[in-house]
Motif scaffolding. Structure first.
Motif, PDB file in Angstrom:
ATOM      1  N   ASP A 245      36.237  35.201 142.347  1.00 23.84           N
ATOM      2  CA  ASP A 245      37.335  36.083 141.998  1.00 23.84           C
ATOM      3  C   ASP A 245      37.274  37.370 142.832  1.00 23.84           C
ATOM      4  O   ASP A 245      36.197  37.942 143.037  1.00 23.84           O
ATOM      5  CB  ASP A 245      37.245  36.416 140.503  1.00 23.84           C
ATOM      6  CG  ASP A 245      38.331  37.348 140.057  1.00 23.84           C
ATOM      7  OD1 ASP A 245      39.469  36.881 139.863  1.00 23.84           O
ATOM      8  OD2 ASP A 245      38.042  38.563 139.906  1.00 23.84           O
TER       9      ASP A 245
ATOM     10  N   GLU B 213      38.113  34.647 147.136  1.00 29.18           N
ATOM     11  CA  GLU B 213      39.502  35.107 147.029  1.00 29.18           C
ATOM     12  C   GLU B 213      39.729  36.402 147.803  1.00 29.18           C
ATOM     13  O   GLU B 213      40.771  36.577 148.436  1.00 29.18           O
ATOM     14  CB  GLU B 213      39.874  35.305 145.562  1.00 29.18           C
ATOM     15  CG  GLU B 213      41.320  35.749 145.368  1.00 29.18           C
ATOM     16  CD  GLU B 213      41.676  36.031 143.933  1.00 29.18           C
ATOM     17  OE1 GLU B 213      42.879  35.979 143.636  1.00 29.18           O
ATOM     18  OE2 GLU B 213      40.780  36.309 143.099  1.00 29.18           O
TER      19      GLU B 213
ATOM     20  N   TYR C 129      34.863  29.115 143.003  1.00 31.51           N
ATOM     21  CA  TYR C 129      35.783  30.079 143.581  1.00 31.51           C
ATOM     22  C   TYR C 129      35.396  31.481 143.113  1.00 31.51           C
ATOM     23  O   TYR C 129      35.186  31.717 141.926  1.00 31.51           O
ATOM     24  CB  TYR C 129      37.206  29.737 143.138  1.00 31.51           C
ATOM     25  CG  TYR C 129      38.279  30.451 143.909  1.00 31.51           C
ATOM     26  CD1 TYR C 129      38.530  30.126 145.240  1.00 31.51           C
ATOM     27  CD2 TYR C 129      39.049  31.436 143.313  1.00 31.51           C
ATOM     28  CE1 TYR C 129      39.526  30.755 145.952  1.00 31.51           C
ATOM     29  CE2 TYR C 129      40.056  32.076 144.016  1.00 31.51           C
ATOM     30  CZ  TYR C 129      40.280  31.732 145.338  1.00 31.51           C
ATOM     31  OH  TYR C 129      41.269  32.373 146.043  1.00 31.51           O
TER      32      TYR C 129
END
Length: 145
Positions: free
Chosen positions: A49, A107, A47
């Protein structure tokens, strides 16, 4: 995300990144930009940031500004110190970082999608990518590659 518009420097994180760029000695500014790209691309499939992605987009805007067809960074939130001529080797690193920002498990992309402004934001990032890709291809052709 303290964001006020869709541009690469229109958020708190990018404005802070500008300060980091300004604080680096002129001969090390390219290294600061490369580090921002690597922070993003080194995440692999994990993932990504949003803050890392924002810094990579801002760094890509600084590299693209020195490419044919690139837009100058004129916002008050960008670096105040001049960016010295950047090595062409930063262009593919910037493209790879932007691809990661626009890809799966980002994200920043999710936040923009939730905001309802993903289309205009994404178009701006894709424009940066197109400038960088075109300049990288032109540099390769000029070098006989």
């Amino acid at each position: 995300m303290g964001t006020w518009d869709i541009g690469p420097f229109d958020n708190d994180t990018a404005a802070d990144f500008s300060y980091t760029v300004d604080e680096a000695p002129a001969e090390k500014r390219a290294d600061v930009l490369l580090a921002a790209f690597r922070e993003v691309t080194d995440t692999g499939e994990d993932y990504l940031d949003a803050d890392l992605a924002v810094e990579a987009v801002a760094a890509a805007a600084l590299v693209a500004a020195q490419c044919p067809g690139g837009d100058p960074v004129t916002t008050a939130y960008g670096p105040e110190e001049p960016i010295p001529p950047l090595p062409p080797e930063l262009r593919p690193a910037a493209v790879a970082a932007l691809d990661r920002v626009l890809g799966k498990d980002s994200e920043l992309l999710e936040l923009w999608s939730e905001s309802g402004e993903a289309g205009p934001w994404r178009a701006g990032v894709e424009r940066l990518r197109a400038v960088l890709t075109g300049a990288a291809a032109g540099a390769g052709a000029a070098q006989g590659g």
